[in-house]
Design a protein around this motif. Structure first.
Motif, PDB file in Angstrom:
ATOM      1  N   UNK A   1       0.852  -1.183   0.000  1.00 46.83           N
ATOM      2  CA  UNK A   1       0.000   0.000   0.000  1.00 46.83           C
ATOM      3  C   UNK A   1       0.893   1.240   0.000  1.00 46.83           C
ATOM      4  N   UNK A   2       0.559   2.188  -0.844  1.00 46.21           N
ATOM      5  CA  UNK A   2       1.345   3.413  -0.956  1.00 46.21           C
ATOM      6  C   UNK A   2       0.375   4.575  -1.163  1.00 46.21           C
TER       7      UNK A   2
ATOM      8  N   UNK B   1      -7.371   3.757  -4.930  1.00 46.51           N
ATOM      9  CA  UNK B   1      -7.603   2.383  -5.370  1.00 46.51           C
ATOM     10  C   UNK B   1      -8.093   1.535  -4.206  1.00 46.51           C
ATOM     11  N   UNK B   2      -7.453   1.699  -3.057  1.00 44.65           N
ATOM     12  CA  UNK B   2      -7.851   0.938  -1.875  1.00 44.65           C
ATOM     13  C   UNK B   2      -9.296   1.238  -1.485  1.00 44.65           C
ATOM     14  N   UNK B   3      -9.632   2.516  -1.308  1.00 42.86           N
ATOM     15  CA  UNK B   3     -10.982   2.844  -0.844  1.00 42.86           C
ATOM     16  C   UNK B   3     -12.041   2.496  -1.903  1.00 42.86           C
TER      17      UNK B   3
ATOM     18  N   UNK C   1      -0.011  -2.218   4.520  1.00 42.01           N
ATOM     19  CA  UNK C   1      -0.528  -3.507   4.108  1.00 42.01           C
ATOM     20  C   UNK C   1      -0.193  -3.754   2.660  1.00 42.01           C
ATOM     21  N   UNK C   2      -0.885  -4.725   2.080  1.00 39.68           N
ATOM     22  CA  UNK C   2      -0.631  -5.102   0.697  1.00 39.68           C
ATOM     23  C   UNK C   2      -1.937  -5.296  -0.047  1.00 39.68           C
ATOM     24  N   UNK C   3      -1.949  -4.837  -1.300  1.00 41.11           N
ATOM     25  CA  UNK C   3      -3.061  -5.069  -2.212  1.00 41.11           C
ATOM     26  C   UNK C   3      -2.630  -6.090  -3.257  1.00 41.11           C
TER      27      UNK C   3
ATOM     28  N   UNK D   1      -7.950  -7.256  -6.062  1.00 41.40           N
ATOM     29  CA  UNK D   1      -8.737  -8.450  -5.730  1.00 41.40           C
ATOM     30  C   UNK D   1      -8.498  -8.940  -4.299  1.00 41.40           C
ATOM     31  N   UNK D   2      -7.577  -8.318  -3.583  1.00 43.98           N
ATOM     32  CA  UNK D   2      -7.315  -8.750  -2.212  1.00 43.98           C
ATOM     33  C   UNK D   2      -6.555  -7.699  -1.431  1.00 43.98           C
TER      34      UNK D   2
END
Length: 189
Positions: free
Chosen positions: A8-9, A15-17, A71-73, A81-82
């Motif tokens: 996550x950056x 993109x995350x939200x 975290x990681x996407x 997708x995760x």
């Protein structure tokens, strides 16, 4: 299926939200507004439930841009997708008084949440995200990684902390079980 896992950056905040906002939370509608901020806010249950989705989305953007949220996407092409929320436990305000974590000396990372797209579940994606997080904690020189998985057979879609077996495969050991809550730890040094 070719999955790429990215940390996550700040440039992935939207993109995350958007990923969270687009998820189907019919199995737990109250999760939709969280934006993975639950552990970043130390408040009463009543205060948490009074927060809005917009407040939590804004806080997610702030926490991602400031580096407090990590975290990681996982991506299939350009499609997220995760997600795994993985961070230094001290960055989670809600865990500040956690007795199991306070007893651990040195630097401890923790996994607090997985969010896997329904089309990608049961394919090992959560396990891949967990491994990526463990490898990153190791690279950063953390002493250990903790997780709080659980089994909830009545509501398997609500096991957002992951399953004990996911952690056990990577060598995590159960160090505590209190009121049905498990704490697993993997020593990295």
């Amino acid at each position: 299926m070719t999955i790429e896992i990215k940390p996550l950056s700040p440039d992935l905040a939207e993109t995350f939200t958007s990923y969270v906002d687009g998820m189907d939370f019919d199995h737990a509608p109250h999760w939709k507004f969280c934006n993975c901020q639950y552990y970043h806010v130390n408040c009463s249950s009543e205060e948490w439930r009074a927060r809005s989705s917009a407040q939590n989305q804004q806080l997610a953007h702030e926490n991602i841009r400031s580096g407090i949220m990590k975290g990681f996407l996982a991506f299939d092409g350009d499609k997220p997708v995760g997600w795994i929320n993985a961070n230094d436990w001290e960055n989670y305000a809600l865990l500040a008084d956690n007795e199991d974590l306070l007893e651990l000396e040195g630097k401890t990372g923790i996994i607090v949440c997985f969010l896997i797209h329904p089309d990608y579940r049961q394919q090992g994606l959560a396990q891949s995200l967990l491994k990526a997080a463990v490898d990153d904690f190791r690279r950063q020189g953390f002493d250990r990684v903790a997780g709080r998985p659980f089994l909830w057979s009545a509501h398997p879609l609500r096991q957002y902390h992951g399953l004990p077996s996911m952690f056990e495969v990577l060598g995590f050991e159960k160090i505590a079980e209190k009121n049905g809550e498990l704490t697993y730890v993997l020593e990295l040094k």
